[in-house]
Design a protein around this motif. Structure first.
Motif, PDB file in Angstrom:
ATOM      1  N   GLU A  14       0.822  -1.196   0.000  1.00 51.81           N
ATOM      2  CA  GLU A  14       0.000   0.000   0.000  1.00 51.81           C
ATOM      3  C   GLU A  14       0.864   1.257   0.000  1.00 51.81           C
ATOM      4  O   GLU A  14       1.764   1.414   0.809  1.00 51.81           O
ATOM      5  CB  GLU A  14      -0.912  -0.006   1.223  1.00 51.81           C
ATOM      6  N   GLY A  15       0.589   2.154  -0.921  1.00 55.77           N
ATOM      7  CA  GLY A  15       1.277   3.436  -0.951  1.00 55.77           C
ATOM      8  C   GLY A  15       2.466   3.503  -1.877  1.00 55.77           C
ATOM      9  O   GLY A  15       2.982   4.590  -2.134  1.00 55.77           O
ATOM     10  N   LEU A  16       2.936   2.384  -2.427  1.00 56.26           N
ATOM     11  CA  LEU A  16       4.083   2.412  -3.322  1.00 56.26           C
ATOM     12  C   LEU A  16       3.679   2.994  -4.668  1.00 56.26           C
ATOM     13  O   LEU A  16       2.583   2.744  -5.165  1.00 56.26           O
ATOM     14  CB  LEU A  16       4.659   1.008  -3.507  1.00 56.26           C
ATOM     15  N   THR A  17       4.570   3.780  -5.264  1.00 58.86           N
ATOM     16  CA  THR A  17       4.263   4.418  -6.536  1.00 58.86           C
ATOM     17  C   THR A  17       5.178   3.963  -7.657  1.00 58.86           C
ATOM     18  O   THR A  17       4.865   4.187  -8.824  1.00 58.86           O
ATOM     19  CB  THR A  17       4.369   5.946  -6.409  1.00 58.86           C
ATOM     20  N   GLU A  18       6.312   3.334  -7.327  1.00 60.35           N
ATOM     21  CA  GLU A  18       7.255   2.924  -8.354  1.00 60.35           C
ATOM     22  C   GLU A  18       8.111   1.774  -7.867  1.00 60.35           C
ATOM     23  O   GLU A  18       8.133   1.457  -6.679  1.00 60.35           O
ATOM     24  CB  GLU A  18       8.155   4.099  -8.756  1.00 60.35           C
ATOM     25  N   ALA A  19       8.814   1.145  -8.791  1.00 58.61           N
ATOM     26  CA  ALA A  19       9.730   0.052  -8.455  1.00 58.61           C
ATOM     27  C   ALA A  19      10.799  -0.024  -9.539  1.00 58.61           C
ATOM     28  O   ALA A  19      10.605   0.441 -10.665  1.00 58.61           O
ATOM     29  CB  ALA A  19       8.978  -1.276  -8.344  1.00 58.61           C
ATOM     30  N   ASP A  20      11.925  -0.619  -9.190  1.00 56.10           N
ATOM     31  CA  ASP A  20      13.020  -0.811 -10.136  1.00 56.10           C
ATOM     32  C   ASP A  20      13.005  -2.249 -10.630  1.00 56.10           C
ATOM     33  O   ASP A  20      12.849  -3.185  -9.840  1.00 56.10           O
ATOM     34  CB  ASP A  20      14.375  -0.525  -9.476  1.00 56.10           C
ATOM     35  N   ILE A  21      13.173  -2.426 -11.908  1.00 53.08           N
ATOM     36  CA  ILE A  21      13.261  -3.766 -12.480  1.00 53.08           C
ATOM     37  C   ILE A  21      14.657  -4.315 -12.190  1.00 53.08           C
ATOM     38  O   ILE A  21      15.662  -3.745 -12.627  1.00 53.08           O
ATOM     39  CB  ILE A  21      13.005  -3.748 -14.005  1.00 53.08           C
ATOM     40  N   LEU A  61       9.351  -7.687 -23.906  1.00 57.91           N
ATOM     41  CA  LEU A  61       9.667  -7.098 -22.610  1.00 57.91           C
ATOM     42  C   LEU A  61       9.808  -5.604 -22.832  1.00 57.91           C
ATOM     43  O   LEU A  61      10.642  -5.152 -23.626  1.00 57.91           O
ATOM     44  CB  LEU A  61      10.964  -7.694 -22.055  1.00 57.91           C
ATOM     45  N   LEU A  62       8.983  -4.817 -22.142  1.00 60.11           N
ATOM     46  CA  LEU A  62       8.885  -3.392 -22.416  1.00 60.11           C
ATOM     47  C   LEU A  62       9.848  -2.548 -21.598  1.00 60.11           C
ATOM     48  O   LEU A  62       9.988  -1.349 -21.851  1.00 60.11           O
ATOM     49  CB  LEU A  62       7.443  -2.921 -22.146  1.00 60.11           C
ATOM     50  N   VAL A  63      10.500  -3.155 -20.601  1.00 60.62           N
ATOM     51  CA  VAL A  63      11.391  -2.404 -19.714  1.00 60.62           C
ATOM     52  C   VAL A  63      12.681  -3.184 -19.530  1.00 60.62           C
ATOM     53  O   VAL A  63      12.658  -4.408 -19.386  1.00 60.62           O
ATOM     54  CB  VAL A  63      10.736  -2.170 -18.328  1.00 60.62           C
ATOM     55  N   GLU A  64      13.805  -2.487 -19.512  1.00 60.85           N
ATOM     56  CA  GLU A  64      15.090  -3.141 -19.301  1.00 60.85           C
ATOM     57  C   GLU A  64      15.449  -3.152 -17.819  1.00 60.85           C
ATOM     58  O   GLU A  64      15.006  -2.279 -17.049  1.00 60.85           O
ATOM     59  CB  GLU A  64      16.189  -2.419 -20.087  1.00 60.85           C
ATOM     60  N   THR A  68      13.424   2.360 -13.655  1.00 57.06           N
ATOM     61  CA  THR A  68      12.388   2.606 -12.660  1.00 57.06           C
ATOM     62  C   THR A  68      11.049   2.754 -13.370  1.00 57.06           C
ATOM     63  O   THR A  68      10.943   3.482 -14.347  1.00 57.06           O
ATOM     64  CB  THR A  68      12.693   3.876 -11.860  1.00 57.06           C
ATOM     65  N   VAL A  69      10.047   2.042 -12.873  1.00 59.36           N
ATOM     66  CA  VAL A  69       8.734   2.007 -13.522  1.00 59.36           C
ATOM     67  C   VAL A  69       7.658   2.408 -12.522  1.00 59.36           C
ATOM     68  O   VAL A  69       7.694   2.003 -11.353  1.00 59.36           O
ATOM     69  CB  VAL A  69       8.424   0.591 -14.061  1.00 59.36           C
ATOM     70  N   GLU A  70       6.710   3.201 -12.964  1.00 59.68           N
ATOM     71  CA  GLU A  70       5.593   3.588 -12.113  1.00 59.68           C
ATOM     72  C   GLU A  70       4.590   2.448 -11.999  1.00 59.68           C
ATOM     73  O   GLU A  70       4.412   1.670 -12.943  1.00 59.68           O
ATOM     74  CB  GLU A  70       4.904   4.830 -12.664  1.00 59.68           C
ATOM     75  N   VAL A  71       3.957   2.355 -10.838  1.00 57.21           N
ATOM     76  CA  VAL A  71       2.933   1.333 -10.625  1.00 57.21           C
ATOM     77  C   VAL A  71       1.810   1.531 -11.637  1.00 57.21           C
ATOM     78  O   VAL A  71       1.346   2.643 -11.870  1.00 57.21           O
ATOM     79  CB  VAL A  71       2.372   1.424  -9.196  1.00 57.21           C
ATOM     80  N   GLY A  72       1.411   0.442 -12.280  1.00 53.19           N
ATOM     81  CA  GLY A  72       0.357   0.487 -13.279  1.00 53.19           C
ATOM     82  C   GLY A  72       0.865   0.561 -14.700  1.00 53.19           C
ATOM     83  O   GLY A  72       0.114   0.321 -15.638  1.00 53.19           O
ATOM     84  N   ALA A  73       2.156   0.889 -14.866  1.00 50.47           N
ATOM     85  CA  ALA A  73       2.716   0.967 -16.218  1.00 50.47           C
ATOM     86  C   ALA A  73       2.973  -0.436 -16.753  1.00 50.47           C
ATOM     87  O   ALA A  73       3.406  -1.325 -16.011  1.00 50.47           O
ATOM     88  CB  ALA A  73       4.019   1.765 -16.197  1.00 50.47           C
ATOM     89  N   PRO A  74       2.720  -0.695 -18.043  1.00 49.38           N
ATOM     90  CA  PRO A  74       2.957  -2.030 -18.604  1.00 49.38           C
ATOM     91  C   PRO A  74       4.441  -2.342 -18.664  1.00 49.38           C
ATOM     92  O   PRO A  74       5.262  -1.473 -18.994  1.00 49.38           O
ATOM     93  CB  PRO A  74       2.348  -1.930 -20.004  1.00 49.38           C
ATOM     94  N   ILE A  75       4.798  -3.596 -18.345  1.00 50.87           N
ATOM     95  CA  ILE A  75       6.206  -3.982 -18.364  1.00 50.87           C
ATOM     96  C   ILE A  75       6.485  -5.125 -19.344  1.00 50.87           C
ATOM     97  O   ILE A  75       7.642  -5.352 -19.687  1.00 50.87           O
ATOM     98  CB  ILE A  75       6.695  -4.365 -16.955  1.00 50.87           C
ATOM     99  N   LEU A  76       5.447  -5.850 -19.751  1.00 51.64           N
ATOM    100  CA  LEU A  76       5.642  -6.870 -20.785  1.00 51.64           C
ATOM    101  C   LEU A  76       4.340  -7.093 -21.537  1.00 51.64           C
ATOM    102  O   LEU A  76       3.256  -6.721 -21.060  1.00 51.64           O
ATOM    103  CB  LEU A  76       6.171  -8.179 -20.196  1.00 51.64           C
ATOM    104  N   THR A  77       4.473  -7.694 -22.710  1.00 46.59           N
ATOM    105  CA  THR A  77       3.311  -8.066 -23.511  1.00 46.59           C
ATOM    106  C   THR A  77       3.282  -9.582 -23.651  1.00 46.59           C
ATOM    107  O   THR A  77       4.325 -10.211 -23.858  1.00 46.59           O
ATOM    108  CB  THR A  77       3.370  -7.424 -24.906  1.00 46.59           C
ATOM    109  N   ILE A  78       2.101 -10.165 -23.511  1.00 42.05           N
ATOM    110  CA  ILE A  78       1.941 -11.612 -23.609  1.00 42.05           C
ATOM    111  C   ILE A  78       0.800 -11.946 -24.554  1.00 42.05           C
ATOM    112  O   ILE A  78      -0.231 -11.256 -24.580  1.00 42.05           O
ATOM    113  CB  ILE A  78       1.684 -12.233 -22.206  1.00 42.05           C
TER     114      ILE A  78
END
Length: 443
Positions: A14-21, A61-64, A68-78
């Motif tokens: 809860e409360g997180l807005t981003e994460a690092d791949i 794979l949309l991110v290397e 750093t990616v924001e929560v909710g942003a797409p990171i891969l396509t399947i």
């Protein structure tokens, strides 16, 4: 026709807005099953492995790694319906086509927000499944490349990746010797010793500037969150720190007895174990140290439980996982809980939920040979106890100087909640319990 979905970065706490791949566990062309782990990310609280809620074939794979990616942003396509693939997956469905909206179900244990995905219009029934297609994304560069392309990531566990980073070894230049091509610690060590062909990380990748002889590292992840929390605490809670030096020879002798007892066979009992028990007992006599100042409500909230935080140094920075209801545990139960907690923390596997809701914290700088310190209170708490190193020290016993096991304690507390008298009484109680564990019988 193929049916494509984009997998968004879930809110792992809860409360997180981003994460690092950190690392991908799949690559384009891989067939995955429901709830298969596809990526490891680092949030402001911990490293987390994310499962995918669909089965299908990874198309892009949309991110290397490192981004750093924001929560909710797409990171891969399947492609969840890989039969009869005729064209590569687009970055997004064409505007002219009629999109069908579908809400992705939250991952188990994660609070993912609703994410709208788009799919190509389907004509008729889906064709029979066909063999997995070739990768759609750009193929990775040769192993000699200093940075991966197309999202390819070599297979290696987080500790191995950390070792490779410390030794300046490029994992993309290695061929893993374990099953499935997984890279091991021995593979990394061999490369570092020149026993295997390897490309070192370039200066531009490592942040090192030969001209200035300086290295710059982005502030993110656990380090960023810890810094923000410490600044907030230092500038909102009026800190007071008191110190106490005690003779813990009886405690250390008692520890040796427990090691030989049948009940504690195989149980790791450390000075931290005794300190944890002492804090729980002393907090019952001085409940103010286990309370918290609620600025918004203008109330002091007293906790009828002890969720004991244990500050642990990890490769990713300082984390403070909690022992829930530590006050209800026996000494043996505390010893087992602390061992499990610290082992998980050092492996970087502490979950975000395990670091929430603490009431009081212990930090042990003694493991580094340091005598004492002035710790900063964790936000949401009112006190933190610091343990120093236990050292052989000349000490007066019954009028004679003897060599004893001596420990320095320091207690920082929020002076809005805890007065000097209360802080002193709590510290004195903890000191008495560590100086002579038998005192616990009188509590």
């Amino acid at each position: 026709m193929p049916e494509y979905k984009q997998f968004p970065l879930a809110d792992t706490a809860e409360g997180l807005t981003e994460a690092d791949i950190i690392a991908w566990q799949v690559k384009p062309g891989d067939t995955v099953t429901v709830n298969q782990i596809v990526v490891e990310v680092e949030t402001a609280k911990a490293a987390v492995e994310l499962p995918i809620p669909w089965a299908g074939v990874i198309t892009e794979l949309l991110v290397e790694p490192g981004q750093t990616v924001e929560v909710g942003a797409p990171i891969l396509t399947i492609d969840v319906d890989p039969g009869g693939k005729a064209a590569p997956a687009p970055a997004a469905a064409p505007a002219a086509e009629e999109p069908a909206e579908e809400e992705m179900k939250p991952l188990v244990g994660y609070g993912s927000k609703a994410v709208v995905t788009q799919r190509r219009a389907r004509k008729g029934a889906a064709p029979a499944p066909a063999p997995a297609p070739a990768p759609v994304a750009v193929a990775p560069e040769p192993a000699s490349a200093s940075k991966p392309k197309g999202g390819y990531v070599p297979l290696a566990k987080p500790p191995v990746r950390k070792l490779a980073k410390d030794l300046g070894v490029d994992l993309h230049a290695l061929t893993g010797t374990a099953d499935g091509g997984v890279i091991t610690r021995d593979d990394v060590q061999a490369a570092a010793n020149g026993s295997a062909a390897v490309s070192t990380v370039s200066d531009s990748d490592s942040g090192y500037d030969p001209a200035t002889r300086e290295r710059r590292v982005p502030i993110k992840g656990v380090r960023k969150a810890t810094a923000a929390a410490m600044v907030q605490s230092a500038y909102t809670a009026p800190h007071v720190t008191e110190f106490l030096t005690i003779d813990v020879t009886p405690m250390m002798e008692f520890r040796e007895k427990l090691k030989k007892s049948r009940e504690f066979a195989g149980v790791k009992v450390t000075p931290l174990t005794f300190a944890a028990k002492a804090v729980c007992l002393a907090a019952k006599r001085t409940p103010d140290v286990n309370a918290v100042w609620d600025e918004a409500a203008q109330e002091i909230v007293y906790k009828d439980y002890v969720h004991l935080g244990i500050a642990a140094a990890t490769p990713r920075g300082l984390v403070v996982p909690k022992v829930r209801d530590a006050d209800s545990m026996s000494l043996k139960e505390l010893a087992i809980a602390l061992t499990e907690l610290t082992d998980v923390a050092r492996e970087g596997k502490t979950t975000p939920a395990a670091m929430l809701g603490g009431t009081i914290t212990i930090t042990n700088v003694g493991v580094f040979g340091v005598d004492t310190g002035t710790p900063i209170i964790n936000p949401g708490e009112s006190a933190i106890l610091c343990l120093g190193a236990i050292k052989d020290t000349p000490w007066v016993v019954d009028g004679e100087i003897k060599v004893r096991k001596v420990l320095q304690l320091s207690l920082s507390f929020d002076h809005r909640v805890v007065d000097g008298q209360q802080g002193s009484e709590f510290l004195a109680d903890v000191g008495a319990l560590l100086a002579d564990p038998a005192v616990a019988i009188t509590y």
